[in-house]
Design a protein around this motif. Structure first.
Motif, PDB file in Angstrom:
ATOM      1  N   SER A   1     -19.579   1.572 -72.405  1.00 32.53           N
ATOM      2  CA  SER A   1     -20.117   0.625 -73.720  1.00 32.53           C
ATOM      3  C   SER A   1     -20.441  -0.687 -73.331  1.00 32.53           C
ATOM      4  CB  SER A   1     -19.261   0.748 -74.928  1.00 32.53           C
ATOM      5  OG  SER A   1     -18.161  -0.140 -74.709  1.00 32.53           O
ATOM      6  N   VAL A   2     -21.652  -1.100 -73.893  1.00 25.91           N
ATOM      7  CA  VAL A   2     -21.980  -2.472 -73.912  1.00 25.91           C
ATOM      8  C   VAL A   2     -22.252  -2.913 -75.356  1.00 25.91           C
ATOM      9  CG1 VAL A   2     -23.850  -3.954 -73.300  1.00 25.91           C
ATOM     10  CG2 VAL A   2     -23.256  -1.970 -71.701  1.00 25.91           C
ATOM     11  N   LYS A   3     -21.391  -4.057 -75.651  1.00 25.48           N
ATOM     12  CA  LYS A   3     -21.852  -4.688 -77.024  1.00 25.48           C
ATOM     13  C   LYS A   3     -22.387  -6.104 -76.866  1.00 25.48           C
ATOM     14  CE  LYS A   3     -18.120  -2.543 -79.393  1.00 25.48           C
ATOM     15  NZ  LYS A   3     -16.724  -2.633 -80.033  1.00 25.48           N
ATOM     16  N   ASN A   4     -23.194  -6.403 -77.678  1.00 24.29           N
ATOM     17  CA  ASN A   4     -24.087  -7.816 -77.754  1.00 24.29           C
ATOM     18  C   ASN A   4     -23.207  -8.717 -78.493  1.00 24.29           C
ATOM     19  OD1 ASN A   4     -25.353 -10.017 -77.892  1.00 24.29           O
ATOM     20  ND2 ASN A   4     -27.373  -8.983 -78.316  1.00 24.29           N
ATOM     21  N   LEU A   5     -22.680  -9.619 -77.776  1.00 19.01           N
ATOM     22  CA  LEU A   5     -21.630 -10.400 -78.545  1.00 19.01           C
ATOM     23  C   LEU A   5     -22.457 -12.093 -78.617  1.00 19.01           C
ATOM     24  CD1 LEU A   5     -18.219 -10.005 -76.833  1.00 19.01           C
ATOM     25  CD2 LEU A   5     -19.208  -9.089 -78.983  1.00 19.01           C
ATOM     26  N   ARG A   6     -23.445 -12.079 -79.536  1.00 25.46           N
ATOM     27  CA  ARG A   6     -24.342 -13.426 -79.477  1.00 25.46           C
ATOM     28  C   ARG A   6     -25.040 -13.462 -78.232  1.00 25.46           C
ATOM     29  NH1 ARG A   6     -20.177 -16.686 -81.980  1.00 25.46           N
ATOM     30  NH2 ARG A   6     -19.080 -14.963 -81.724  1.00 25.46           N
ATOM     31  N   GLY A   7     -25.499 -12.670 -77.414  1.00 26.78           N
ATOM     32  CA  GLY A   7     -26.191 -12.904 -76.280  1.00 26.78           C
ATOM     33  C   GLY A   7     -25.290 -12.680 -74.963  1.00 26.78           C
ATOM     34  N   ILE A   8     -24.105 -12.541 -75.187  1.00 24.91           N
ATOM     35  CA  ILE A   8     -23.208 -12.211 -74.178  1.00 24.91           C
ATOM     36  C   ILE A   8     -22.699 -10.661 -74.159  1.00 24.91           C
ATOM     37  CG2 ILE A   8     -20.567 -12.515 -73.088  1.00 24.91           C
ATOM     38  CD1 ILE A   8     -20.900 -15.284 -74.818  1.00 24.91           C
ATOM     39  N   ALA A   9     -23.017  -9.995 -72.928  1.00 22.70           N
ATOM     40  CA  ALA A   9     -22.538  -8.607 -72.863  1.00 22.70           C
ATOM     41  C   ALA A   9     -21.324  -8.272 -72.513  1.00 22.70           C
ATOM     42  CB  ALA A   9     -23.713  -8.094 -71.772  1.00 22.70           C
ATOM     43  N   LYS A  10     -20.663  -7.560 -73.450  1.00 18.47           N
ATOM     44  CA  LYS A  10     -19.242  -7.098 -73.306  1.00 18.47           C
ATOM     45  C   LYS A  10     -19.438  -5.593 -72.609  1.00 18.47           C
ATOM     46  CE  LYS A  10     -14.999  -6.374 -75.704  1.00 18.47           C
ATOM     47  NZ  LYS A  10     -14.102  -6.427 -77.083  1.00 18.47           N
ATOM     48  N   ALA A  11     -19.206  -5.492 -71.267  1.00 17.28           N
ATOM     49  CA  ALA A  11     -19.335  -4.268 -70.760  1.00 17.28           C
ATOM     50  C   ALA A  11     -17.899  -3.618 -70.192  1.00 17.28           C
ATOM     51  CB  ALA A  11     -20.116  -4.517 -69.394  1.00 17.28           C
ATOM     52  N   ARG A  12     -17.598  -2.238 -70.941  1.00 16.24           N
ATOM     53  CA  ARG A  12     -16.509  -1.748 -70.692  1.00 16.24           C
ATOM     54  C   ARG A  12     -16.729  -0.571 -69.585  1.00 16.24           C
ATOM     55  NH1 ARG A  12     -14.887   1.530 -74.724  1.00 16.24           N
ATOM     56  NH2 ARG A  12     -12.774   1.691 -74.146  1.00 16.24           N
ATOM     57  N   LEU A  13     -15.854  -0.455 -68.868  1.00 20.20           N
ATOM     58  CA  LEU A  13     -16.370   0.311 -67.380  1.00 20.20           C
ATOM     59  C   LEU A  13     -14.857   1.210 -67.382  1.00 20.20           C
ATOM     60  CD1 LEU A  13     -17.449  -2.264 -65.008  1.00 20.20           C
ATOM     61  CD2 LEU A  13     -18.704  -0.432 -66.139  1.00 20.20           C
TER      62      LEU A  13
END
Length: 155
Positions: free
Chosen positions: A117-129
Motif C-alpha cells: 500500500s501507499v498512503k499520502n501523508l500530506r505529500g509524504i508517501a508511506k509505502a508498506r512493502l
C-alpha cells in the motif's frame, strides 16, 4: 535486471498491490559478518568462529547475524526500484519480521518485494512493502516481513 524508476507519489501508487521485482544476489562473506560484529558489538562465536561453528552447530559453518540480513533491505530494495526526485527517504517501520532460516557464510541472498500500500501523508508517501529475503538453492527464505519506508518527494 531492470530497475523500476519512480519520480512521484502518483507514480508509486500505480504499483500498489503488485510485486515490484527481485534484486540481484548478494554474497554474505565472512568479512562482512566480522565487520557487522564489530559495528554492533555482537561477537557471538556462531558468527565468528568457523571451526567451532562447523563442529558444534547444525549449520556446519558460521552464520550471518539476523540483523545483518535485515540491514541489507535498503541496499537490495534500491536494486529493484529507483525512487527519484526525493528530499529524503526514511526507514520508518518494521511491522512484522520472522527469521525463517539462518544464512550461512558465503550464501547468496536476494530480496523479493511487493508494494502492499501507499498512503499520502500530506505529500509524504508511506509505502508498506512485503519483503522476502531468499537464499539461493533454499526452499525456506532467510526472513519474511512487512516494512515501511517514507518518501519525501520534492513536489
Amino acid at each position: 535486471m531492470s530497475q523500476l524508476v519512480i519520480s512521484t507519489l502518483e507514480e508509486l501508487t500505480k504499483y500498489e498491490g503488485t510485486e515490484m521485482g527481485v534484486s540481484d544476489y548478494h554474497t554474505i562473506t565472512q568479512e562482512q559478518i566480522n565487520k557487522f560484529a564489530d559495528a554492533t558489538l555482537d561477537h557471538q562465536w556462531i558468527h565468528l568462529d568457523a571451526e567451532r561453528a562447523r563442529q558444534e552447530t547444525p549449520f556446519g559453518a558460521t552464520i550471518a547475524h539476523g540483523y545483518l540480513t535485515v540491514s541489507l533491505l535498503p541496499y537490495l530494495w534500491l536494486q529493484i526500484t529507483s525512487i527519484r526526485n526525493l528530499k529524503m527517504q526514511v526507514n520508518y517501520e518494521i511491522e512484522t519480521l520472522r527469521f525463517n532460516q539462518a544464512v550461512t557464510v558465503n550464501s547468496r541472498v536476494r530480496l523479493r518485494a511487493k508494494l502492499l500500500s501507499v498512503k499520502n501523508l500530506r505529500g509524504i508517501a508511506k509505502a508498506r512493502l512485503e519483503v522476502t529475503l531468499e537464499i539461493e538453492d533454499s526452499k525456506k527464505p532467510a526472513f519474511t516481513g512487512i516494512i515501511t519506508f517514507l518518501y519525501h518527494f520534492n513536489e
